[in-house]
Design an enzyme around this catalytic site. Structure first.
Site, mmCIF file in Angstrom:
data_model
loop_
_atom_site.group_PDB
_atom_site.id
_atom_site.type_symbol
_atom_site.label_atom_id
_atom_site.label_comp_id
_atom_site.label_asym_id
_atom_site.label_seq_id
_atom_site.Cartn_x
_atom_site.Cartn_y
_atom_site.Cartn_z
ATOM 1 N N LYS A 173 -39.474 -10.807 -37.492
ATOM 2 C CA LYS A 173 -40.245 -11.851 -38.179
ATOM 3 C C LYS A 173 -40.663 -11.462 -39.594
ATOM 4 O O LYS A 173 -41.295 -12.251 -40.279
ATOM 5 C CB LYS A 173 -41.486 -12.178 -37.352
ATOM 6 C CG LYS A 173 -41.140 -12.761 -35.976
ATOM 7 C CD LYS A 173 -42.392 -13.074 -35.196
ATOM 8 C CE LYS A 173 -42.273 -13.015 -33.701
ATOM 9 N NZ LYS A 173 -41.585 -11.899 -33.079
ATOM 10 N N HIS A 181 -48.195 -15.659 -30.763
ATOM 11 C CA HIS A 181 -47.188 -16.457 -31.460
ATOM 12 C C HIS A 181 -47.060 -17.869 -30.870
ATOM 13 O O HIS A 181 -47.154 -18.042 -29.652
ATOM 14 C CB HIS A 181 -45.822 -15.777 -31.386
ATOM 15 C CG HIS A 181 -45.751 -14.512 -32.184
ATOM 16 N ND1 HIS A 181 -45.870 -14.516 -33.564
ATOM 17 C CD2 HIS A 181 -45.591 -13.219 -31.823
ATOM 18 C CE1 HIS A 181 -45.776 -13.262 -34.002
ATOM 19 N NE2 HIS A 181 -45.606 -12.458 -32.971
ATOM 20 N N ILE A 222 -50.876 -10.990 -32.909
ATOM 21 C CA ILE A 222 -50.750 -12.450 -33.058
ATOM 22 C C ILE A 222 -50.278 -13.080 -31.750
ATOM 23 O O ILE A 222 -49.341 -12.587 -31.109
ATOM 24 C CB ILE A 222 -49.757 -12.790 -34.186
ATOM 25 C CG1 ILE A 222 -50.316 -12.324 -35.537
ATOM 26 C CG2 ILE A 222 -49.449 -14.296 -34.227
ATOM 27 C CD1 ILE A 222 -49.370 -12.476 -36.709
HETATM 28 C C1 LIG Z 1 -44.877 -3.258 -34.729
HETATM 29 C C2 LIG Z 1 -45.087 -4.223 -33.596
HETATM 30 C C3 LIG Z 1 -45.615 -5.494 -33.830
HETATM 31 C C4 LIG Z 1 -45.788 -6.396 -32.787
HETATM 32 N N1 LIG Z 1 -46.443 -7.577 -33.020
HETATM 33 C C5 LIG Z 1 -46.637 -8.445 -31.986
HETATM 34 C C6 LIG Z 1 -47.365 -9.642 -32.182
HETATM 35 O O1 LIG Z 1 -47.974 -9.873 -33.220
HETATM 36 N N2 LIG Z 1 -47.412 -10.535 -31.154
HETATM 37 C C7 LIG Z 1 -46.793 -10.306 -29.959
HETATM 38 O O2 LIG Z 1 -46.816 -11.178 -29.102
HETATM 39 N N3 LIG Z 1 -46.158 -9.125 -29.730
HETATM 40 C C8 LIG Z 1 -46.091 -8.194 -30.694
HETATM 41 N N4 LIG Z 1 -45.474 -6.994 -30.472
HETATM 42 C C9 LIG Z 1 -44.952 -6.710 -29.141
HETATM 43 C C10 LIG Z 1 -46.014 -6.220 -28.170
HETATM 44 O O3 LIG Z 1 -46.893 -5.311 -28.794
HETATM 45 C C11 LIG Z 1 -45.308 -5.544 -26.998
HETATM 46 O O4 LIG Z 1 -44.321 -6.412 -26.504
HETATM 47 C C12 LIG Z 1 -46.258 -5.213 -25.867
HETATM 48 O O5 LIG Z 1 -47.340 -4.475 -26.341
HETATM 49 C C13 LIG Z 1 -45.490 -4.438 -24.821
HETATM 50 O O6 LIG Z 1 -46.382 -3.969 -23.860
HETATM 51 P P1 LIG Z 1 -45.883 -2.968 -22.737
HETATM 52 O O7 LIG Z 1 -47.002 -2.832 -21.789
HETATM 53 O O8 LIG Z 1 -44.558 -3.409 -22.221
HETATM 54 O O9 LIG Z 1 -45.568 -1.615 -23.504
HETATM 55 P P2 LIG Z 1 -46.533 -0.474 -24.049
HETATM 56 O O10 LIG Z 1 -47.744 -1.003 -24.660
HETATM 57 O O11 LIG Z 1 -45.672 0.398 -24.893
HETATM 58 O O12 LIG Z 1 -46.978 0.296 -22.736
HETATM 59 C C14 LIG Z 1 -46.126 1.155 -22.034
HETATM 60 C C15 LIG Z 1 -46.977 2.279 -21.486
HETATM 61 O O13 LIG Z 1 -46.185 3.069 -20.609
HETATM 62 C C16 LIG Z 1 -46.589 4.403 -20.743
HETATM 63 N N5 LIG Z 1 -45.515 5.255 -20.237
HETATM 64 C C17 LIG Z 1 -44.299 5.464 -20.795
HETATM 65 N N6 LIG Z 1 -43.598 6.352 -20.066
HETATM 66 C C18 LIG Z 1 -44.382 6.697 -19.018
HETATM 67 C C19 LIG Z 1 -44.224 7.597 -17.936
HETATM 68 N N7 LIG Z 1 -43.133 8.341 -17.803
HETATM 69 N N8 LIG Z 1 -45.235 7.721 -17.038
HETATM 70 C C20 LIG Z 1 -46.379 7.000 -17.184
HETATM 71 N N9 LIG Z 1 -46.587 6.157 -18.216
HETATM 72 C C21 LIG Z 1 -45.609 6.000 -19.119
HETATM 73 C C22 LIG Z 1 -46.825 4.536 -22.240
HETATM 74 O O14 LIG Z 1 -47.634 5.650 -22.555
HETATM 75 C C23 LIG Z 1 -47.478 3.214 -22.565
HETATM 76 O O15 LIG Z 1 -48.881 3.281 -22.513
HETATM 77 C C24 LIG Z 1 -45.358 -6.051 -31.479
HETATM 78 C C25 LIG Z 1 -44.853 -4.764 -31.235
HETATM 79 C C26 LIG Z 1 -44.768 -3.843 -32.270
HETATM 80 C C27 LIG Z 1 -44.317 -2.441 -31.970
#
Ligand SMILES: Cc1cc2nc3c(=O)[nH]c(=O)nc-3n(C[C@H](O)[C@H](O)[C@H](O)COP(=O)(O)OP(=O)(O)OC[C@H]3O[C@@H](n4cnc5c(N)ncnc54)[C@H](O)[C@@H]3O)c2cc1C
Length: 467
Positions: A251, A51, A49
């Protein structure tokens, strides 16, 4: 030792969006992802979503980046050719005593700079969403809320970044970062890199890397969310994403259509010990069902095609931690990016790339190419294009995934792209083969064969090049 200007740890939505923003500068950028594919963490398992921005506390980074990110999606999705639907959202009140909380949320949204918020009554709810529980007395309507495929958006950012020069390494786990002679030495499973700047986008592991280089410590407290996914036959059941009133854990359970026509029900919010524990549990799914039934009394569990879970990177500071660490020069954090992190991603990426490029005195790349083309569906192609594929690659017009109508050609294309698929899951996230009601039970073998064929020839070709 490989020298780079910027090393990004993590290929989720934040890492991939930042990679694309950084590819607008004359910088040598590398992204390291520990899994076999990008989009393997929180970014693949969320409610999808965009938001509105009324939920986050005014003055927090969550609120600021939610509202800014939300406004960037329209243009970005056009540039990246990713489907986006502004489907609105509703927060329901089930009794008169809950209505003041809706008004408080509306006021909070206004303070955050959100527009298009109003409280609607039973008749208007019924007109908009006839399947919502008749016990609903009022709702907060947010017109600025939308839905999109988080996989397609993340992958499109990565592909466009790669088209503009960013190098992606998968199966590349970073395990140590330290400062030596004003550079960052980054140890990984594929070798040691020396980087001028590091971007910490490692999701639930961001605290580990921050705490290796900075005395300002943080802790990620993993919080799991479990879901059911319902069959496409309910595609028209709900137009809006439908919430209950939020609690201190988040939420709450949502019923939300997806851009692909399925319906999401969930998530739970459970504090857990293991950051990688994306199992679903009987108790968790029972909670999803009973909570979902408050919104949709006839919730048809028998039509669930899948259950899954994602783990939120909830930070002990209860906010995003963004930007250069105060005592670790050229080390930039995107830490604790839990919900609304998907919505905030474009704004976070823009600011991080600006900060990094300024610190490195990078110049703009004059030939940056912002436009990206998603893989078209064979079905939606012009006749001339279809005929060309049939002539050049006989058999590629054959449908492999019957549920979603995906052809061999689309699957090959998903593998051949710049940051192409290497697994069945990777194919699913790019072209939806295996995402339908049979969940790849009927097409997994064929997809595997295509993967093997394509990857054998890719690796043979790469081996020849390096001979
Ligand atoms: C249940 C749930 C519902 C959500 N719903 C929403 C929503 O509806 N709307 C919204 O706006 N947000 C939502 N969110 C939040 C949103 O999904 C996250 O904030 C966002 O995806 C974060 O992205 P990121 O790239 O920081 O993390 P991630 O997608 O977790 O990416 C981090 C990456 O780092 C990699 N990594 C970790 N350690 C290492 C390492 N040592 N070496 C190399 N790579 C590594 C991992 O494998 C991963 O691929 C939700 C989250 C969850 C869990």
């Amino acid at each position: 030792m490989i020298d780079v200007d910027v090393l990004i740890v993590g290929g989720g939505i934040i890492g991939c969006s930042a990679a694309r923003e950084l590819s607008k500068f004359n910088l040598n950028v590398v992204l390291m992802e520990k899994e076999t594919d990008i989009c393997s963490g929180q970014s693949k398992a969320n409610t999808a979503i965009i938001h509105g921005g009324y939920d986050a506390k005014p003055g927090t980074l969550k609120a600021r980046y939610n509202v800014r990110g939300n406004r960037m999606f329209g243009r970005l999705c056009k540039e990246l050719d990713v489907p986006l639907r502004w489907n609105t959202s509703l927060v329901l009140a089930f009794s008169e005593k809950d209505v003041p909380q809706l008004e408080a949320l509306r006021q909070q949204g206004i303070r955050n700079g959100v527009t298009g918020l109003s409280i609607i009554g039973r008749d208007e709810i019924n007109r908009r969403e006839p399947h919502v529980s008749k016990k609903t007395v009022a709702a907060l309507l947010s017109k600025q809320s939308g839905i999109l495929s988080p996989f397609k958006f993340t992958i499109a950012n990565a592909e466009n970044a790669a088209e503009n020069g960013v190098v992606f390494h998968r199966n590349a786990e970073v395990f140590g970062i330290k400062r030596e002679e004003s550079k960052w030495i980054v140890k990984s499973t594929i070798g040691t890199f020396r980087a001028k700047a590091v971007l910490n986008c490692a999701g639930v592991y961001t605290d580990t890397f921050n705490n290796q280089v900075s005395a300002v410590r943080y802790e990620i407290l993993p919080r799991r969310g479990q879901y059911y996914l319902l069959d496409k036959k309910y595609a028209k059941q709900f137009h809006a994403s439908i919430f209950q009133l939020p609690t201190h854990m988040g939420k709450g359970t949502v019923i939300s259509p997806t851009v692909d026509g399925t319906v999401l029900v969930g998530p739970t919010a459970e504090d857990i010990m293991n950051r990688d524990d994306t199992r679903t549990t009987v108790e968790g799914l029972k909670k999803v069902f009973s909570s979902g039934k408050k919104i949709w009394e006839e919730l048809p569990l028998q039509d669930a095609i899948k259950s899954f879970a994602g783990v939120r990177a909830h930070c002990n500071q209860n906010d995003f931690i963004l930007g250069e660490a105060p005592d670790a020069p050229f080390f930039f954090n995107a830490l604790g990016v839990e919900s609304p992190g998907l919505t905030a991603a474009p704004a976070i990426a823009l600011d991080l790339a600006r900060q990094v490029s300024e610190r490195l005195h990078a110049t703009c790349k004059m030939d940056f190419q912002p436009f990206h083309h998603s893989i078209p569906t064979f079905e939606g192609m012009r006749e001339k294009q279809k005929r060309r594929i049939c002539t050049e690659h006989p058999g590629d017009e054959v449908i492999v995934c019957q549920c979603e109508g995906v052809t061999r050609w689309e699957i090959r294309e998903a593998i051949r792209r710049p940051v192409g698929a290497r697994t069945i899951d990777g194919i699913k996230r790019r072209v939806r083969a295996g995402m339908g009601s049979c969940q790849a039970r009927l097409c997994a073998i064929q997809i595997n064969e295509i993967l093997e064929e394509e990857l054998t020839s890719t690796f043979a070709h790469t081996a020849l090049k390096f001979k």
